[in-house]
Design a protein around this motif. Structure first.
Motif, PDB file in Angstrom:
ATOM      1  N   LEU A  52      27.166  34.233 -19.773  1.00  0.00           N
ATOM      2  CA  LEU A  52      27.699  33.234 -18.857  1.00  0.00           C
ATOM      3  C   LEU A  52      26.992  33.303 -17.510  1.00  0.00           C
ATOM      4  CD1 LEU A  52      29.793  31.091 -18.012  1.00  0.00           C
ATOM      5  CD2 LEU A  52      31.353  32.980 -17.478  1.00  0.00           C
ATOM      6  N   PHE A  53      26.865  34.517 -16.969  1.00  0.00           N
ATOM      7  CA  PHE A  53      26.243  34.647 -15.655  1.00  0.00           C
ATOM      8  C   PHE A  53      24.724  34.483 -15.721  1.00  0.00           C
ATOM      9  CE2 PHE A  53      30.347  36.394 -14.528  1.00  0.00           C
ATOM     10  CZ  PHE A  53      30.513  35.902 -13.239  1.00  0.00           C
ATOM     11  N   THR A  54      24.139  34.602 -16.902  1.00  0.00           N
ATOM     12  CA  THR A  54      22.724  34.250 -17.058  1.00  0.00           C
ATOM     13  C   THR A  54      22.525  32.764 -16.780  1.00  0.00           C
ATOM     14  OG1 THR A  54      22.326  35.995 -18.688  1.00  0.00           O
ATOM     15  CG2 THR A  54      20.797  34.138 -18.667  1.00  0.00           C
ATOM     16  N   PHE A  55      23.394  31.933 -17.344  1.00  0.00           N
ATOM     17  CA  PHE A  55      23.302  30.493 -17.105  1.00  0.00           C
ATOM     18  C   PHE A  55      23.610  30.152 -15.651  1.00  0.00           C
ATOM     19  CE2 PHE A  55      24.138  30.321 -21.777  1.00  0.00           C
ATOM     20  CZ  PHE A  55      22.946  29.699 -22.120  1.00  0.00           C
ATOM     21  N   ILE A  56      24.589  30.858 -15.074  1.00  0.00           N
ATOM     22  CA  ILE A  56      24.914  30.606 -13.671  1.00  0.00           C
ATOM     23  C   ILE A  56      23.732  30.963 -12.777  1.00  0.00           C
ATOM     24  CG2 ILE A  56      26.389  31.334 -11.754  1.00  0.00           C
ATOM     25  CD1 ILE A  56      28.669  31.665 -13.755  1.00  0.00           C
ATOM     26  N   GLY A  57      23.112  32.093 -13.045  1.00  0.00           N
ATOM     27  CA  GLY A  57      21.958  32.512 -12.262  1.00  0.00           C
ATOM     28  C   GLY A  57      20.794  31.550 -12.401  1.00  0.00           C
ATOM     29  N   MET A  58      20.546  31.066 -13.616  1.00  0.00           N
ATOM     30  CA  MET A  58      19.465  30.104 -13.822  1.00  0.00           C
ATOM     31  C   MET A  58      19.738  28.804 -13.068  1.00  0.00           C
ATOM     32  SD  MET A  58      18.862  30.753 -17.907  1.00  0.00           S
ATOM     33  CE  MET A  58      17.708  29.396 -18.095  1.00  0.00           C
ATOM     34  N   PHE A  59      21.001  28.369 -13.067  1.00  0.00           N
ATOM     35  CA  PHE A  59      21.352  27.140 -12.360  1.00  0.00           C
ATOM     36  C   PHE A  59      21.165  27.307 -10.857  1.00  0.00           C
ATOM     37  CE2 PHE A  59      24.720  24.773 -10.110  1.00  0.00           C
ATOM     38  CZ  PHE A  59      24.273  23.484 -10.352  1.00  0.00           C
ATOM     39  N   LEU A  60      21.653  28.421 -10.300  1.00  0.00           N
ATOM     40  CA  LEU A  60      21.507  28.653  -8.868  1.00  0.00           C
ATOM     41  C   LEU A  60      20.037  28.782  -8.467  1.00  0.00           C
ATOM     42  CD1 LEU A  60      24.436  31.170  -8.235  1.00  0.00           C
ATOM     43  CD2 LEU A  60      24.367  28.718  -7.728  1.00  0.00           C
ATOM     44  N   SER A 117      17.547  27.357  -9.974  1.00  0.00           N
ATOM     45  CA  SER A 117      16.922  26.036 -10.030  1.00  0.00           C
ATOM     46  C   SER A 117      17.180  25.264  -8.742  1.00  0.00           C
ATOM     47  CB  SER A 117      17.451  25.256 -11.234  1.00  0.00           C
ATOM     48  OG  SER A 117      18.830  24.952 -11.083  1.00  0.00           O
ATOM     49  N   LEU A 118      18.362  25.428  -8.153  1.00  0.00           N
ATOM     50  CA  LEU A 118      18.645  24.778  -6.874  1.00  0.00           C
ATOM     51  C   LEU A 118      17.808  25.374  -5.763  1.00  0.00           C
ATOM     52  CD1 LEU A 118      22.550  24.492  -7.007  1.00  0.00           C
ATOM     53  CD2 LEU A 118      20.857  22.736  -7.550  1.00  0.00           C
ATOM     54  N   LEU A 119      17.724  26.702  -5.739  1.00  0.00           N
ATOM     55  CA  LEU A 119      16.942  27.373  -4.706  1.00  0.00           C
ATOM     56  C   LEU A 119      15.475  27.000  -4.815  1.00  0.00           C
ATOM     57  CD1 LEU A 119      16.852  29.502  -2.422  1.00  0.00           C
ATOM     58  CD2 LEU A 119      16.456  31.226  -4.192  1.00  0.00           C
ATOM     59  N   TRP A 120      14.962  26.952  -6.060  1.00  0.00           N
ATOM     60  CA  TRP A 120      13.555  26.612  -6.278  1.00  0.00           C
ATOM     61  C   TRP A 120      13.257  25.200  -5.792  1.00  0.00           C
ATOM     62  CZ3 TRP A 120       9.314  29.257  -8.044  1.00  0.00           C
ATOM     63  CH2 TRP A 120       8.199  28.497  -8.415  1.00  0.00           C
ATOM     64  N   SER A 121      14.181  24.286  -6.008  1.00  0.00           N
ATOM     65  CA  SER A 121      13.971  22.896  -5.614  1.00  0.00           C
ATOM     66  C   SER A 121      13.865  22.755  -4.092  1.00  0.00           C
ATOM     67  CB  SER A 121      15.124  22.025  -6.123  1.00  0.00           C
ATOM     68  OG  SER A 121      15.204  22.085  -7.535  1.00  0.00           O
ATOM     69  N   PHE A 122      14.604  23.583  -3.360  1.00  0.00           N
ATOM     70  CA  PHE A 122      14.621  23.442  -1.901  1.00  0.00           C
ATOM     71  C   PHE A 122      13.533  24.263  -1.217  1.00  0.00           C
ATOM     72  CE2 PHE A 122      19.039  22.112  -2.728  1.00  0.00           C
ATOM     73  CZ  PHE A 122      19.027  20.930  -2.018  1.00  0.00           C
ATOM     74  N   THR A 123      13.223  25.437  -1.744  1.00  0.00           N
ATOM     75  CA  THR A 123      12.329  26.337  -1.009  1.00  0.00           C
ATOM     76  C   THR A 123      10.951  26.470  -1.631  1.00  0.00           C
ATOM     77  OG1 THR A 123      13.137  28.264  -2.253  1.00  0.00           O
ATOM     78  CG2 THR A 123      14.313  27.683  -0.219  1.00  0.00           C
ATOM     79  N   TYR A 124      10.896  26.522  -2.976  1.00  0.00           N
ATOM     80  CA  TYR A 124       9.640  26.746  -3.698  1.00  0.00           C
ATOM     81  C   TYR A 124       9.065  28.109  -3.323  1.00  0.00           C
ATOM     82  CZ  TYR A 124       5.928  24.818  -6.615  1.00  0.00           C
ATOM     83  OH  TYR A 124       5.065  24.576  -7.633  1.00  0.00           O
ATOM     84  N   TRP A 125       8.148  28.612  -4.155  1.00  0.00           N
ATOM     85  CA  TRP A 125       7.504  29.892  -3.841  1.00  0.00           C
ATOM     86  C   TRP A 125       6.015  29.758  -4.063  1.00  0.00           C
ATOM     87  CZ3 TRP A 125       9.302  34.596  -2.086  1.00  0.00           C
ATOM     88  CH2 TRP A 125       8.343  35.602  -2.017  1.00  0.00           C
ATOM     89  N   PRO A 126       5.176  30.039  -3.097  1.00  0.00           N
ATOM     90  CA  PRO A 126       5.539  30.250  -1.693  1.00  0.00           C
ATOM     91  C   PRO A 126       5.994  28.955  -1.036  1.00  0.00           C
ATOM     92  CG  PRO A 126       3.188  30.217  -1.952  1.00  0.00           C
ATOM     93  CD  PRO A 126       3.741  30.137  -3.349  1.00  0.00           C
ATOM     94  N   PRO A 127       6.440  28.990   0.225  1.00  0.00           N
ATOM     95  CA  PRO A 127       7.020  27.785   0.844  1.00  0.00           C
ATOM     96  C   PRO A 127       6.103  26.574   0.817  1.00  0.00           C
ATOM     97  CG  PRO A 127       7.513  29.720   2.161  1.00  0.00           C
ATOM     98  CD  PRO A 127       6.579  30.165   1.093  1.00  0.00           C
TER      99      PRO A 127
END
Length: 229
Positions: free
Chosen positions: A115-123, A125-135
């Motif tokens: 369950l928390f694997t899916f939660i972590g992947m979802f969170l 994906s949101l972080l990646w969309s806003f920040t990207y790596w590297p910025p």
């Protein structure tokens, strides 16, 4: 091939793989953990065999122009992600595949981990969309870029494109390295089995000698008692 046929093939393939994993109790975590902590290599050998088969199959597909290899940059983000994923696997006591198996068997801890694997992947994906790596996205070029903490990327397809050497050649080299590791594990197991056999033989000999020493006084005592009567 229509969508229904693709779904049926995926269902059959997934069911067969799930059954094999469940019956064999294979786990990527155990393949690494057991080798390092307990010096047992059952899952490690299975992992090496799977990697050899997949490497040759994948590079053969790339050589003939089939397959769709992923191109992703390797950098500091890769090492951080692998480290965090490793911690998660240790805490869960299983890799993602065996977590699915344990969850299907009714293991409550595995269900929570899944369950928390899916939660972590979802969170993420949101972080990646806003920040990207590297910025700055323009640093993700696939070339070596120390300023962007990126090491570029190189796989069978890119090596084939840049060197004009068939990808299956690189796959064969990697397979030979993996086979060397497999052979080294077999030699280590045989040496350990030989040492255990020798130790068992010496222990049996010592026990037999001790039993003989105990038997001699008892026999002598019986002879003395018979003579006295």
């Amino acid at each position: 091939m229509n969508v229904i046929a693709q779904c049926l093939i995926a269902f059959v393939f997934g069911s067969v793989v799930g059954l094999l994993v469940q019956r064999s109790r294979y786990c990527n975590v155990a393949a690494l953990r057991d080798a390092m902590l307990f010096k047992t290599y059952r899952n490690t050998k299975a992992l090496l065999v799977a990697m050899m088969i997949l490497t040759m199959g994948f590079t053969a597909f790339i050589t003939v122009g089939a397959g769709k290899p992923l191109h992703f940059d390797v950098g500091l983000n890769t090492f951080v992600g692998l480290f965090l994923f490793g911690i998660g696997m240790v805490l869960a006591g299983a890799c993602t595949v065996s977590t699915w198996v344990k969850a299907g068997e009714g293991n409550v801890g595995a269900i929570w981990a899944l369950l928390f694997t899916f939660i972590g992947m979802f969170l993420f994906s949101l972080l990646w969309s806003f920040t990207y790596w590297p910025p700055a996205p323009n640093t993700m070029t696939g070339d070596f870029n120390l300023a962007g903490l990126q090491l570029g990327f190189a796989n069978a397809a890119t090596l084939q494109e840049k060197t004009k050497i068939p990808a299956v050649v690189f796959g064969a080299v990697q397979t030979l390295v993996l086979y060397g590791l497999y052979r080294a594990i077999l030699r280590r197991e045989r040496a350990g089995a030989g040492a255990d056999t020798q130790a068992d033989s010496e222990s049996a000999a010592c026990n037999a000698w001790a039993d003989n020493d105990k038997a001699v006084p008892q026999g002598a005592a019986r002879v003395t008692a018979e003579q006295s009567t």
